[in-house]
Write a protein that holds these residues in place. Structure first.
Motif, mmCIF file in Angstrom:
data_model
loop_
_atom_site.group_PDB
_atom_site.id
_atom_site.type_symbol
_atom_site.label_atom_id
_atom_site.label_comp_id
_atom_site.label_asym_id
_atom_site.label_seq_id
_atom_site.Cartn_x
_atom_site.Cartn_y
_atom_site.Cartn_z
ATOM 1 N N UNK A 103 45.396 38.134 28.464
ATOM 2 C CA UNK A 103 45.026 36.990 27.606
ATOM 3 C C UNK A 103 46.165 36.237 27.043
ATOM 4 N N UNK A 104 46.568 35.415 26.410
ATOM 5 C CA UNK A 104 47.618 34.740 26.011
ATOM 6 C C UNK A 104 46.965 34.385 23.756
ATOM 7 N N UNK A 105 48.600 35.783 23.791
ATOM 8 C CA UNK A 105 48.127 35.463 21.717
ATOM 9 C C UNK A 105 46.958 36.172 21.383
ATOM 10 N N UNK A 106 46.512 37.015 22.277
ATOM 11 C CA UNK A 106 45.589 37.971 22.175
ATOM 12 C C UNK A 106 44.487 37.398 22.603
ATOM 13 N N UNK A 107 44.397 36.294 22.711
ATOM 14 C CA UNK A 107 42.533 35.466 23.371
ATOM 15 C C UNK A 107 42.703 35.787 25.249
ATOM 16 N N UNK A 108 41.407 35.892 24.966
ATOM 17 C CA UNK A 108 41.278 35.668 27.136
ATOM 18 C C UNK A 108 40.969 34.702 26.831
ATOM 19 N N UNK A 109 42.044 34.810 28.144
ATOM 20 C CA UNK A 109 41.422 33.063 29.048
ATOM 21 C C UNK A 109 41.580 33.482 30.719
ATOM 22 N N UNK A 110 41.286 34.946 31.086
ATOM 23 C CA UNK A 110 41.577 34.471 32.495
ATOM 24 C C UNK A 110 40.492 36.427 32.856
ATOM 25 N N UNK A 111 40.723 36.090 34.213
ATOM 26 C CA UNK A 111 40.810 37.434 34.763
ATOM 27 C C UNK A 111 41.486 37.971 35.761
ATOM 28 N N UNK A 112 41.596 38.698 36.016
ATOM 29 C CA UNK A 112 42.321 38.534 37.780
ATOM 30 C C UNK A 112 41.370 39.791 37.628
ATOM 31 N N UNK A 113 41.269 40.269 39.944
ATOM 32 C CA UNK A 113 40.911 41.374 40.281
ATOM 33 C C UNK A 113 42.188 41.179 41.252
ATOM 34 N N UNK A 114 42.097 42.701 42.189
ATOM 35 C CA UNK A 114 42.923 42.777 43.170
ATOM 36 C C UNK A 114 42.117 42.168 44.506
ATOM 37 N N UNK A 115 40.561 41.707 44.250
ATOM 38 C CA UNK A 115 40.649 40.203 45.202
ATOM 39 C C UNK A 115 40.904 39.152 44.735
ATOM 40 N N UNK A 116 41.380 39.088 44.195
ATOM 41 C CA UNK A 116 42.145 37.285 43.921
ATOM 42 C C UNK A 116 43.293 37.578 43.881
ATOM 43 N N UNK A 117 44.369 38.227 44.062
ATOM 44 C CA UNK A 117 45.624 38.606 44.839
ATOM 45 C C UNK A 117 45.136 38.898 46.690
ATOM 46 N N UNK A 118 44.485 39.630 47.268
ATOM 47 C CA UNK A 118 43.675 40.308 48.721
ATOM 48 C C UNK A 118 44.420 38.391 49.384
ATOM 49 N N UNK A 119 42.606 37.617 48.642
ATOM 50 C CA UNK A 119 42.689 36.208 48.386
ATOM 51 C C UNK A 119 44.270 35.209 49.203
ATOM 52 N N UNK A 120 45.006 35.048 48.400
ATOM 53 C CA UNK A 120 46.310 34.312 48.143
ATOM 54 C C UNK A 120 47.042 34.565 48.495
ATOM 55 N N UNK A 121 47.139 34.386 50.288
ATOM 56 C CA UNK A 121 48.331 34.476 51.086
ATOM 57 C C UNK A 121 49.918 34.607 50.730
ATOM 58 N N UNK A 122 50.236 34.306 49.618
ATOM 59 C CA UNK A 122 51.536 33.960 49.126
ATOM 60 C C UNK A 122 52.097 35.430 48.179
ATOM 61 N N UNK A 123 51.310 36.265 48.137
ATOM 62 C CA UNK A 123 52.158 37.347 47.258
ATOM 63 C C UNK A 123 51.606 39.279 47.772
ATOM 64 N N UNK A 124 52.747 38.670 48.908
ATOM 65 C CA UNK A 124 53.876 39.451 49.518
ATOM 66 C C UNK A 124 52.856 41.509 49.457
ATOM 67 N N UNK A 125 51.780 40.964 50.248
ATOM 68 C CA UNK A 125 50.606 42.664 50.320
ATOM 69 C C UNK A 125 50.905 42.834 48.602
ATOM 70 N N UNK A 126 50.773 42.142 47.943
ATOM 71 C CA UNK A 126 50.496 43.281 46.423
ATOM 72 C C UNK A 126 48.841 44.001 46.157
ATOM 73 N N UNK A 127 48.365 43.082 46.557
ATOM 74 C CA UNK A 127 47.083 43.963 46.768
ATOM 75 C C UNK A 127 46.488 45.123 47.773
ATOM 76 N N UNK A 128 47.353 44.674 48.562
ATOM 77 C CA UNK A 128 47.472 46.230 49.460
ATOM 78 C C UNK A 128 47.941 47.512 48.936
#
Length: 142
Positions: A103-128
């Motif tokens: 959320x930005x300023x209290x308003x919903x703007x998106x959703x993020x999941x572990x899967x989003x981090x897992x498929x992104x290669x530049x997150x330094x194994x954050x999902x794991x």
């Protein structure tokens, strides 16, 4: 990396007054496991497929007559789109959640999941690392 770079931007949401059956239908139709509960785009809760099973089906409640507000998590952890991925996954690990409304300023703007981090290669194994914390039991097994 910021959450805004990996989050899903087109997010389905429900109001707290929608019936549980409608939330389950949206999960089925959009192939998702959690839906933010909003009041005029402001996140007031989150309902998951697990909530529906444990708090409705297992209790013998009628999903078509009870509203989402009765089973939602009413104190959801909400991320900012400018939050760093490492910070978000640390929060996920600590709170033992797999998805965060964004959320930005209290308003919903998106959703993020572990899967989003897992498929992104530049997150330094954050999902794991987060999954390891999420999978740790919150209380001893009996």
């Amino acid at each position: 990396m910021k959450i805004s770079e990996v989050m899903t931007k087109n997010v389905v949401s429900v109001s707290g007054e929608e019936n549980i059956k409608r939330a389950a239908e949206l999960m089925r139709d959009h192939d998702i496991g959690a839906i933010p509960v909003c009041n005029s785009d402001k996140v007031i809760g989150v309902v998951t497929d697990r909530d529906i099973v444990l708090r409705t089906v297992a209790e013998g409640s009628d999903a078509s007559s009870e509203n989402v507000r009765s089973i939602m998590t009413s104190t959801p952890v909400v991320a900012s789109p400018d939050m760093d991925a490492r910070e978000a996954t640390k929060i996920m690990s600590e709170k033992q959640v797999r998805r965060l409304p964004v959320a930005r300023d209290g308003k919903l703007v998106g959703m993020v999941s572990l899967g989003d981090f897992a498929v992104e290669g530049s997150t330094d194994n954050c999902a794991e690392k987060a999954l390891s914390g999420i999978s740790s039991p919150c209380c001893p097994k009996i």
